[in-house]
Design a protein around this motif. Structure first.
Motif, PDB file in Angstrom:
ATOM      1  N   MET A 166       0.821  -1.191   0.000  1.00  0.00           N
ATOM      2  CA  MET A 166       0.000   0.000   0.000  1.00  0.00           C
ATOM      3  C   MET A 166       0.868   1.260   0.000  1.00  0.00           C
ATOM      4  O   MET A 166       0.531   2.245  -0.614  1.00  0.00           O
ATOM      5  N   VAL A 193       3.807   1.596  -1.377  1.00  0.00           N
ATOM      6  CA  VAL A 193       4.373   1.783  -2.709  1.00  0.00           C
ATOM      7  C   VAL A 193       3.366   2.489  -3.608  1.00  0.00           C
ATOM      8  O   VAL A 193       3.718   3.390  -4.367  1.00  0.00           O
ATOM      9  N   GLN A 194       2.104   2.096  -3.517  1.00  0.00           N
ATOM     10  CA  GLN A 194       1.059   2.725  -4.322  1.00  0.00           C
ATOM     11  C   GLN A 194       0.906   4.200  -3.949  1.00  0.00           C
ATOM     12  O   GLN A 194       0.778   5.052  -4.830  1.00  0.00           O
ATOM     13  N   ALA A 195       0.952   4.510  -2.677  1.00  0.00           N
ATOM     14  CA  ALA A 195       0.839   5.900  -2.233  1.00  0.00           C
ATOM     15  C   ALA A 195       2.040   6.714  -2.719  1.00  0.00           C
ATOM     16  O   ALA A 195       1.885   7.854  -3.169  1.00  0.00           O
ATOM     17  N   ASN A 196       3.229   6.135  -2.641  1.00  0.00           N
ATOM     18  CA  ASN A 196       4.422   6.822  -3.139  1.00  0.00           C
ATOM     19  C   ASN A 196       4.337   7.063  -4.646  1.00  0.00           C
ATOM     20  O   ASN A 196       4.761   8.103  -5.135  1.00  0.00           O
ATOM     21  N   GLY A 197       3.786   6.098  -5.359  1.00  0.00           N
ATOM     22  CA  GLY A 197       3.616   6.249  -6.801  1.00  0.00           C
ATOM     23  C   GLY A 197       2.664   7.390  -7.137  1.00  0.00           C
ATOM     24  O   GLY A 197       2.926   8.182  -8.048  1.00  0.00           O
ATOM     25  N   ARG A 198       1.593   7.492  -6.387  1.00  0.00           N
ATOM     26  CA  ARG A 198       0.629   8.574  -6.618  1.00  0.00           C
ATOM     27  C   ARG A 198       1.247   9.934  -6.326  1.00  0.00           C
ATOM     28  O   ARG A 198       1.020  10.903  -7.054  1.00  0.00           O
ATOM     29  N   GLN A 217       4.420  10.653  -6.536  1.00  0.00           N
ATOM     30  CA  GLN A 217       5.395  10.915  -7.594  1.00  0.00           C
ATOM     31  C   GLN A 217       4.703  11.431  -8.857  1.00  0.00           C
ATOM     32  O   GLN A 217       5.162  12.398  -9.475  1.00  0.00           O
TER      33      GLN A 217
END
Length: 73
Positions: free
Chosen positions: A1, A3-8, A10
Motif C-alpha cells: 500500500m 508503494v502505491q501511495a508513493n507512486g501517486r 510521484q
C-alpha cells in the motif's frame, strides 16, 4: 500500500511541476511551448516498440502525443 501511495505522490508531483512550467510562461507562448514538449514526447514514443495486441489503448506510443500536438496548432 505504501508503494502505491508513493507512486501517486510521484505522479502528482510530476504533473504539478509540468503544469507549473507552462503557467510561468506568458499566455502567448504557452501553445508553442506545449507543442515543443509534446513533440519531444512524440519523438521518444516513436522510437519505442508497439504495445502488445491485448493492450486496450493506442498500440503506438507516439500516437497520443501526435494527437495532442495537432490540438495545439
Amino acid at each position: 500500500m505504501l508503494v502505491q501511495a508513493n507512486g501517486r505522490v510521484q505522479i502528482a508531483s510530476f504533473y504539478k511541476s509540468w503544469f507549473g512550467k507552462f503557467a510561468s510562461l506568458p499566455a502567448s507562448g504557452r501553445a508553442l511551448a506545449l507543442y515543443q514538449d509534446l513533440s519531444s514526447a512524440y519523438v521518444l514514443g516513436s522510437t519505442l516498440p508497439d504495445l502488445p495486441d491485448d493492450e486496450k489503448t493506442s498500440r503506438k506510443p507516439g500516437r497520443v502525443a501526435q494527437q495532442l500536438m495537432l490540438n495545439c496548432l
